[in-house]
Design a protein around this motif. Structure first.
Motif, PDB file in Angstrom:
ATOM      1  N   ASP A   1      35.462 -25.833  29.688  1.00  0.00           N
ATOM      2  CA  ASP A   1      34.324 -25.660  28.788  1.00  0.00           C
ATOM      3  C   ASP A   1      34.726 -24.873  27.549  1.00  0.00           C
ATOM      4  N   GLY A   2      34.170 -25.244  26.432  1.00  0.00           N
ATOM      5  CA  GLY A   2      34.308 -24.448  25.220  1.00  0.00           C
ATOM      6  C   GLY A   2      35.672 -24.492  24.577  1.00  0.00           C
ATOM      7  N   VAL A   3      36.538 -25.434  24.984  1.00  0.00           N
ATOM      8  CA  VAL A   3      37.862 -25.558  24.390  1.00  0.00           C
ATOM      9  C   VAL A   3      37.805 -26.652  23.332  1.00  0.00           C
ATOM     10  N   ASP A   4      38.044 -26.281  22.089  1.00  0.00           N
ATOM     11  CA  ASP A   4      37.972 -27.235  20.987  1.00  0.00           C
ATOM     12  C   ASP A   4      39.385 -27.458  20.461  1.00  0.00           C
ATOM     13  N   VAL A   5      39.983 -28.591  20.832  1.00  0.00           N
ATOM     14  CA  VAL A   5      41.355 -28.911  20.430  1.00  0.00           C
ATOM     15  C   VAL A   5      41.355 -30.312  19.826  1.00  0.00           C
ATOM     16  N   PRO A   6      41.025 -30.443  18.545  1.00  0.00           N
ATOM     17  CA  PRO A   6      41.021 -31.772  17.927  1.00  0.00           C
ATOM     18  C   PRO A   6      42.431 -32.274  17.665  1.00  0.00           C
ATOM     19  N   GLY A   7      42.529 -33.591  17.435  1.00  0.00           N
ATOM     20  CA  GLY A   7      43.817 -34.172  17.083  1.00  0.00           C
ATOM     21  C   GLY A   7      44.669 -34.490  18.286  1.00  0.00           C
ATOM     22  N   ARG A   8      45.957 -34.696  18.036  1.00  0.00           N
ATOM     23  CA  ARG A   8      46.884 -35.134  19.079  1.00  0.00           C
ATOM     24  C   ARG A   8      47.242 -34.036  20.070  1.00  0.00           C
ATOM     25  N   SER A   9      46.909 -32.794  19.770  1.00  0.00           N
ATOM     26  CA  SER A   9      47.265 -31.714  20.683  1.00  0.00           C
ATOM     27  C   SER A   9      46.618 -31.889  22.050  1.00  0.00           C
ATOM     28  N   LEU A  10      45.472 -32.596  22.112  1.00  0.00           N
ATOM     29  CA  LEU A  10      44.863 -32.947  23.398  1.00  0.00           C
ATOM     30  C   LEU A  10      44.596 -34.444  23.389  1.00  0.00           C
ATOM     31  N   ARG A  11      45.460 -35.187  24.068  1.00  0.00           N
ATOM     32  CA  ARG A  11      45.309 -36.647  24.129  1.00  0.00           C
ATOM     33  C   ARG A  11      45.269 -37.176  25.558  1.00  0.00           C
ATOM     34  N   LEU A  12      45.480 -36.282  26.526  1.00  0.00           N
ATOM     35  CA  LEU A  12      45.420 -36.683  27.937  1.00  0.00           C
ATOM     36  C   LEU A  12      44.775 -35.556  28.725  1.00  0.00           C
ATOM     37  N   LEU A  13      43.796 -35.907  29.551  1.00  0.00           N
ATOM     38  CA  LEU A  13      43.147 -34.920  30.407  1.00  0.00           C
ATOM     39  C   LEU A  13      43.197 -35.426  31.844  1.00  0.00           C
ATOM     40  N   VAL A  14      43.718 -34.583  32.747  1.00  0.00           N
ATOM     41  CA  VAL A  14      43.931 -34.988  34.138  1.00  0.00           C
ATOM     42  C   VAL A  14      43.256 -33.994  35.076  1.00  0.00           C
TER      43      VAL A  14
ATOM     44  N   LEU B   1      38.111 -34.471  24.934  1.00  0.00           N
ATOM     45  CA  LEU B   1      39.149 -35.398  24.477  1.00  0.00           C
ATOM     46  C   LEU B   1      38.966 -35.855  23.042  1.00  0.00           C
ATOM     47  N   ILE B   2      37.759 -36.215  22.679  1.00  0.00           N
ATOM     48  CA  ILE B   2      37.505 -36.810  21.369  1.00  0.00           C
ATOM     49  C   ILE B   2      36.661 -35.838  20.560  1.00  0.00           C
ATOM     50  N   ARG B   3      37.290 -35.210  19.568  1.00  0.00           N
ATOM     51  CA  ARG B   3      36.593 -34.246  18.721  1.00  0.00           C
ATOM     52  C   ARG B   3      36.442 -34.739  17.285  1.00  0.00           C
ATOM     53  N   ARG B   4      37.203 -35.787  16.944  1.00  0.00           N
ATOM     54  CA  ARG B   4      37.124 -36.362  15.600  1.00  0.00           C
ATOM     55  C   ARG B   4      37.150 -37.877  15.716  1.00  0.00           C
ATOM     56  N   ALA B   5      36.728 -38.542  14.654  1.00  0.00           N
ATOM     57  CA  ALA B   5      36.614 -39.998  14.695  1.00  0.00           C
ATOM     58  C   ALA B   5      37.961 -40.678  14.908  1.00  0.00           C
ATOM     59  N   ASP B   6      39.060 -40.039  14.484  1.00  0.00           N
ATOM     60  CA  ASP B   6      40.376 -40.673  14.605  1.00  0.00           C
ATOM     61  C   ASP B   6      41.144 -40.217  15.840  1.00  0.00           C
ATOM     62  N   ASP B   7      40.507 -39.467  16.750  1.00  0.00           N
ATOM     63  CA  ASP B   7      41.173 -39.032  17.981  1.00  0.00           C
ATOM     64  C   ASP B   7      41.297 -40.191  18.967  1.00  0.00           C
ATOM     65  N   LYS B   8      42.336 -40.109  19.815  1.00  0.00           N
ATOM     66  CA  LYS B   8      42.504 -41.023  20.947  1.00  0.00           C
ATOM     67  C   LYS B   8      42.765 -40.177  22.188  1.00  0.00           C
ATOM     68  N   GLY B   9      42.271 -40.645  23.338  1.00  0.00           N
ATOM     69  CA  GLY B   9      42.493 -39.843  24.530  1.00  0.00           C
ATOM     70  C   GLY B   9      42.341 -40.639  25.813  1.00  0.00           C
ATOM     71  N   VAL B  10      42.992 -40.142  26.872  1.00  0.00           N
ATOM     72  CA  VAL B  10      42.953 -40.774  28.189  1.00  0.00           C
ATOM     73  C   VAL B  10      42.470 -39.752  29.209  1.00  0.00           C
ATOM     74  N   PHE B  11      41.588 -40.219  30.079  1.00  0.00           N
ATOM     75  CA  PHE B  11      40.967 -39.386  31.112  1.00  0.00           C
ATOM     76  C   PHE B  11      41.399 -39.917  32.473  1.00  0.00           C
ATOM     77  N   VAL B  12      41.974 -39.039  33.308  1.00  0.00           N
ATOM     78  CA  VAL B  12      42.517 -39.481  34.596  1.00  0.00           C
ATOM     79  C   VAL B  12      42.045 -38.540  35.702  1.00  0.00           C
ATOM     80  N   ILE B  13      41.645 -39.112  36.832  1.00  0.00           N
ATOM     81  CA  ILE B  13      41.321 -38.323  38.026  1.00  0.00           C
ATOM     82  C   ILE B  13      42.302 -38.726  39.123  1.00  0.00           C
ATOM     83  N   LEU B  14      42.994 -37.745  39.679  1.00  0.00           N
ATOM     84  CA  LEU B  14      43.996 -38.001  40.714  1.00  0.00           C
ATOM     85  C   LEU B  14      43.377 -37.890  42.104  1.00  0.00           C
ATOM     86  N   ASP B  15      42.212 -38.459  42.270  1.00  0.00           N
ATOM     87  CA  ASP B  15      41.492 -38.360  43.537  1.00  0.00           C
ATOM     88  C   ASP B  15      40.936 -39.734  43.888  1.00  0.00           C
TER      89      ASP B  15
END
Length: 914
Positions: free
Chosen positions: A805-818, A862-876
Motif C-alpha cells: 500500500d502507498g508505494v508510488d513507483v511509476p515507470g519501468r522501475s516497477l514492471r512486475l509484481l509477484v 503496477l500502472i501509474r502512468r499511461a505509458d506504463d506496462k506491467g505483469v501481475f503474477v500469483i504463485l499460488d
C-alpha cells in the motif's frame, strides 16, 4: 581534496574495488578485510557489509555521510546510483564503472561545498568538521576543511548547537469563525483548470471528480449531519488535484483550513508536492500549506541538546553533527517521512535518531528553553493560519477523541486512502492493558527509578506550576504513591514466577497462565492469544485487585487535573502566558497519557469479573488475552480490547463533528464478489467508512481509470508450484525476476519465507546485474528501500504488507509484481468475531472481500502512468477465480505452468511500447 582511498561497490558476496593506482580487483568480504590500506570509499557501509557477509567495514569513507554534511535536508536514495542521480550525474549500469564514479561523486559534493562556503548555513561548518575529526576521527573531515578553505580551524561546538540560530515562532490573534459558503461544481472545475494550466492533458474523469468532490463543501444544515461524499477514483484519474480544487476554494472563501488526511507518509509527501501546482512560490506555499503529524515524529531540540551534552568526544558526535546540519536546513523538523534522510539511522543505529524525538510524552512545553523555536509548536501555529493542512488518519482521530487538540476541530476533512479508515479507526479507538503499556505509565508518572535515564516524571514536569501549593502537592503525592502498583523495572522476567506483591504483575501472571492453558502453540516461542471467556478461576480475583489499585491511582489524578483546571479559571488573569500554557498542557497530558487509559483499563478489568457472555451474541467490544514471546522468552502479556465495528466511534467522534467529509480512494468498493449488485458494493463501502452510521446518506461517485489495462498489463496464476516448498517458490521468483530484467516487487505473507527466498535467489540475480533488496533483511527502513527501488530501474525488492500500500513507483522501475500466495486475512480472534458478526451471515464473502481488496490494491501499484506496462503474477495454484474478479476491467487472468508464464513475462515486457 579527496582521501587516498580505494572505491568499493558491492554485490551479493563480492565487491569491485578500484585502487588509487587505477587497478580493478574483485574481492570477497574476507579478502577486503585482509587488505592493509586506507579504508574504502563506498555508499551505505552497513548495507555494503551485509552484502559481503561482514558485520561492518571499519573506518569506511561513506559518501552518504559526506552528502548529509554538504546537502542537508535534500533527498537521496542510499545507493551509488541513487547518489549519482541526486547529484545530477547519469549513473552507469556496470558495477566497475560505478566504482570508478565514486571519487567523482565525492569531488562534486566537495566542489559544491566550496562554492557555497560563504552561505549562512556554512558559517560554523569548518569548526564543526574539525570537532567531528577530534571526537570521532571523521574520515571526511580533512576533505571538508580543504573545501571550506579552513584547514587550520580549531574544533568548536557552535555547530552542534543549531537551536541558537533558529527563528522564534510568534502567536497571532485567534482566527475568526469560519463562514459557510459552499463551492459549486463549475467553480471546482474552473479552479482545477487553473491549476493544470493551458495545454494540459484533458482528463474528463478528473473534472467530473472535482465536481463530485465539491458536494463535501456544501453548507451543513443540521448538527451531527455532515455532508459526506464517497468518491472512488480509478488510478490515473488525478484525484489529488481533483479534491484540492474545491478544498482550496472553500478554505480561501471561508477563512478556515481544510484538513487532508492520509494513511501513509508517502502520500503526505506526494500531496505536498502536488500543491506546487496551486502555490508555485515556495514562500507562499510555506504560509498556506502545513504538514501535521504526531509530536513523536518531530525532532525535540531539548533531546538534541541533552544528547550533544552527553556525547563528549564519543562516537555519537558524527551523527549528532549531521543532525545539527539538517536542523538548519529542514522545512519543519520532521524526522519521519519529511526531509530527514532516513538512512542516517541505518548508518549509526536507529537509537541515534529515534531518541531525538519525544516518543514518551515528556514534553514540558513552555518550561522548555527551546519552546519558542520548537518544531512542533511551529507546525501547530502554521496549521492555524494555513489554507491546506496535510495530516494523517491517526492524528485526526486522536485529536478528535480529545476535543480537537491544539488546532481545534477541522470543519472540512478529506480522507485520502479512505479504504484504510476502518483499520485506522481500529487502531485509534482500541485499548491494550499489557505489561508494556502499564510499565510505560509508571515511568511517565515516576520518572527514572535507578539506572541512567532522562525520564523526568510527573513531579518534575509540574514543579514550576505547583509552587509548593498544598492543593496541588497532596493529590500529586497520592498519585505517585499509587503508581507503585504498576509494574516496576524487570517485570517481564518475573512473569513466570509463582508469587509477588505487585497487583499489576499478579494480573499479568494469571493472564499468562490462561494463554498457556488455552492455546495449542503456547510453547512455540512466538506470540499466542486466547479468548477472555470463559476465564480461569484465578483471573477474576487478580483483575479485581488490580482494578482497585488503578482506582486508587485514577482518583488523585482526576483531582489533580480538576484543581489545575480550577487554577486556570480562578487565577488566569494573574498567570503569565508561560504558566498558563504549562497548565493547559499538563491538563491535556494528564487526560491523554493517564486518565483516558486508566478509564479504559478499569472497564476491561470489570469485564474480566463479569459472567461469560452467551455464545453467538453480538458484542460491542472484542476482548482477548495475549502472551508475547521472543526466542522462547516471555516479553509481554496482557488484555486487548477493540471495537467490533470501529467505524462507530469514528462516525460519532470524527465525522459527526465535521461539516463536510470527502472519503476517497481507488478501491473504496469491493467489486467482483459473488453478487454483482452495485448497490451492495456501495453499502459495503459505507459500512467500512462509517457513512452508514451518519444521519444523512453519503453522496456516491465513481470515476473509472483512464488506463487501458487490457493493453498495458498481463496477469497470471502459476499452476504448477507445490505450496509449502520454499525451493520451488524461490526458483519461480528467480526465473520471473530474470525474465523481467529486474523492476520486480515480490510480496510475501510471511517474513520467514521472504528471508529464505532472498538467501536463495540473491546470488543469481546479482550475477545477472540485478540488485536485490529486501525488507527485514537490508539495513534500510521501508522508505529508503522504496527510494532505492524507484531510483534503480532494474533493481528488485522483496517486502510484506507495508510494501503493498502507498508505494508510488511509476515507470519501468516497477514492471512486475509477484505474490507468493493469496493474501488471506490472518486468523485471529478479532478477525473471527468480525467475520461472524459483520459479514451479514456470509463469512466466506467477508474473507474474500479482504483478500480481493489486497490483490486489487497491489495491482494498482503496477500502472501509474499511461505509458506504463506491467505483469501481475500469483504463485499460488489454489487462488480462487472469484478473488480475481476485482482486478480492473479488461484484465484477463491466465492459469499457466511456470515455464509459460516466464516466457510470457519476457516477451511482453521486452516488446516495444505501442
Amino acid at each position: 581534496m579527496l582521501p587516498d582511498a580505494p572505491a568499493l561497490v558491492a554485490e551479493q558476496g563480492r565487491a569491485a574495488l578500484l585502487t588509487p593506482d587505477g587497478e580493478f580487483l574483485w574481492l570477497s568480504g574476507a579478502e577486503l578485510l585482509g587488505r592493509d590500506e586506507t579504508p574504502p570509499m563506498l555508499v551505505h557501509a552497513p548495507a555494503t557489509a551485509r552484502r559481503l557477509g561482514l558485520s561492518s567495514i571499519p573506518g569506511a569513507h561513506d559518501l552518504l555521510e559526506l552528502f548529509a554534511f554538504c546537502r542537508p535536508a535534500q533527498p537521496c536514495a542510499p545507493t551509488p546510483r541513487g547518489l549519482a542521480m541526486a547529484l545530477g550525474i547519469e549513473p552507469p549500469k556496470d558495477i566497475e564503472a560505478l566504482a570508478a564514479l565514486l571519487p567523482e561523486l565525492a569531488t562534486a559534493m566537495l566542489r559544491e561545498l566550496a562554492r557555497r562556503r560563504a552561505e549562512p548555513i556554512n558559517r560554523d561548518a569548518a569548526s564543526l568538521a574539525a570537532r567531528m575529526a577530534e571526537a570521532a576521527d571523521w574520515p571526511w573531515a580533512a576533505s571538508v576543511l580543504a573545501a571550506l578553505g579552513q584547514d587550520d580551524v580549531s574544533p568548536a561546538t557552535h555547530g552542534l548547537k543549531p537551536w541558537r540560530r533558529l527563528v522564534d515562532w510568534e502567536d497571532t490573534a485567534p482566527p475568526p469563525p469560519a463562514a459557510s459558503f459552499g463551492v459549486e461544481p463549475r467553480e471546482a472545475r474552473q479552479r482545477l483548470a487553473e491549476m493544470l494550466g493551458e495545454g494540459a492533458e484533458q482528463r474528463p474523469q478528473q473534472a467530473d471528480y472535482a465536481s463530485a468532490a465539491a458536494a463535501a463543501f456544501a453548507p451543513r444544515e443540521a448538527p451531527g449531519a455532515p455532508r459526506m461524499v464517497l468518491a472512488e477514483a480509478g488510478t490515473g484519474t488525478g484525484k489529488t488535484l481533483g479534491y484540492i480544487a474545491p478544498a482550496s476554494l472553500w478554505a480561501e472563501r471561508n477563512g478556515a483550513p481544510v484538513w487532508i488526511s492520509t494513511f501513509t507518509r508517502n502520500l503526505q509527501r506526494q500531496i505536498d508536492q502536488e500543491l506546487v501546482r496551486l502555490y508555485p512560490d515556495p514562500d507562499e506555499r510555506r504560509r498556506k500549506v502545513a504538514i501535521r503529524k504526531g509530536r513523536e515524529n518531530y525532532l525535540c531540540l531539548l533531546n538534541l541538546e541533552e544528547a550533544v551534552g552527553s556525547a563528549g568526544l564519543g562516537g555519537q558526535t558524527v551523527p549528532l553533527a549531521l543532525v545539527a546540519r539538517w536542523v538548519l536546513a529542514t522545512r519543519d523538523g520532521d524526522l519521519m517521512g519529511g526531509d530527514f534522510p532516513g538512512w542516517l539511522g541505518e548508518l549509526f543505529g536507529q537509537q541515534a535518531v529515534s531518541s531525538l524525538a519525544d516518543r514518551r510524552g515528556e514534553c514540558i512545553h513552555s518550561a522548555c528553553p527551546h519552546y519558542k523555536t520548537c518544531f512542533v509548536e511551529h507546525s501547530i501555529r502554521r496549521a492555524r493560519g494555513a489554507t491546506i493542512v496535510i495530516a494523517n488518519h491517526a492524528l485526526v482521530m486522536v485529536q478528535a477523541a480529545f476535543g480537537g487538540g491544539e488546532n481545534g476541530r477541522p470543519l472540512r476533512l478529506v480522507f485520502d486512502e479512505g479504504h484504510h479508515l476502518f483499520d485506522a479507526a481500529d487502531s485509534a479507538f482500541s485499548a491494550a492493558l499489557t505489561g508494556g503499556e502499564t510499565a510505560e505509565l509508571r515511568r511517565w508518572l515516576l520518572g527514572a527509578e535507578g539506572g541512567r535515564s532522562r525520564a523526568r516524571g510527573l513531579r518534575r514536569r509540574l514543579e514550576d506550576i505547583m509552587g509548593g501549593k498544598p492543593d496541588i502537592m497532596t493529590p500529586l503525592e497520592a498519585a505517585l504513591q499509587a503508581a507503585r502498583a504498576l509494574p516496576p523495572g524487570g517485570w517481564y522476567a518475573r512473569l513466570g514466577e509463582a508469587e509477588g506483591d505487585n497487583p499489576a504483575e499478579g494480573f499479568l501472571r494469571t493472564v499468562r497462565l490462561q494463554v498457556l492453558a488455552r492455546t495449542a502453540d503456547a510453547d512455540a516461542g512466538y506470540a499466542s492469544e486466547c479468548d477472555l471467556h470463559p476465564v480461569q478461576p484465578e483471573l477474576p480475583p487478580a483483575a479485581e485487585l488490580f482494578e482497585r489499585a488503578l482506582a486508587r491511582l485514577e482518583a488523585p489524578l482526576k483531582t489533580l487535573r480538576d484543581r489545575l483546571t480550577a487554577m486556570l479559571e480562578d487565577e488566569g488573569e494573574e498567570l503569565d502566558a508561560g504558566a498558563r500554557i504549562r497548565m493547559e498542557a499538563a491538563c491535556r497530558s494528564l487526560e491523554r497519557r493517564a486518565l483516558a487509559p486508566l478509564a479504559a483499563w478499569g472497564a476491561m478489568l470489570r469485564r474480566v469479573q463479569e459472567s461469560t457472555p452467551e455464545p453467538g451474541r453480538r458484542p460491542d467490544f472484542v476482548d482477548w488475552l495475549t502472551l508475547e514471546r521472543r526466542d522462547g522468552r516471555d516479553i509481554d502479556a496482557g488484555m486487548h480490547r477493540h471495537y467490533l465495528d470501529p467505524t462507530i466511534p469514528f462516525a460519532t467522534t470524527v465525522a459527526a463533528a465535521a461539516h463536510g467529509l470527502l472519503v476517497t480512494s481507488a478501491t473504496l468498493r469491493d467489486e467482483g464478489g459473488d453478487s454483482e449488485d452495485a448497490e451492495a458494493a456501495w453499502r459495503g463501502a459505507e459500512a467500512r467508512t462509517g457513512a452508514s452510521h451518519l444521519p444523512l446518506p453519503a453522496l456516491r461517485a465513481a470515476m473509472a481509470s483512464p488506463f487501458d489495462y487490457a493493453a498495458s498489463t498481463r496477469a497470471f496464476v502459476v499452476s504448477d508450484i507445490r505450496q509449502g516448498d520454499v525451493g520451488q517458490l524461490a526458483g519461480a521468483m528467480r526465473a520471473l525476476f530474470l525474465a523481467s530484467g529486474g523492476g520486480a516487487l515480490g510480496l510475501f505473507t510471511a517474513i520467514r519465507r521472504l528471508r529464505e527466498t532472498h538467501a536463495r535467489i540473491a546470488p543469481a540475480l546479482e550475477a545477472a546485474g540485478i540488485p536485490l533488496y529486501a525488507q527485514h533483511v537490508d539495513a534500510m527502513d521501508n522508505a529508503s528501500l522504496v527510494d532505492v527501488f524507484r531510483a534503480e530501474e532494474d533493481a528488485c525488492l522483496l517486502g510484506t504488507d507495508a510494501m503493498r500500500d502507498g508505494v508510488d513507483v511509476p515507470g519501468r522501475s516497477l514492471r512486475l509484481l509477484v505474490f507468493d500466495r493469496v493474501p488471506w486475512p490472518r486468523p485471529t480472534i478479532l478477525h473471527r468475531e468480525r467475520r461472524t458478526h459483520l459479514s451479514e451471515g456470509r463469512a466466506k464473502d467477508y474473507d474474500d472481500a479482504i483478500a480481493r481488496h489486497r490483490l486489487r490494491q497491489a495491482f494498482g501499484r503496477l500502472i501509474r502512468r499511461a505509458d506504463d506496462k506491467g505483469v501481475f503474477v500469483i504463485l499460488d495454484p489454489r487462488t480462487p477465480t472469484r478473488l480475481l474478479a476485482g482486478l480492473p476491467a479488461g484484465v484477463e487472468v491466465r492459469r499457466l505452468p511456470l515455464v509459460e508464464v516466464v516466457r510470457s513475462v519476457g516477451e511482453f515486457l521486452q516488446r516495444p511500447a505501442g
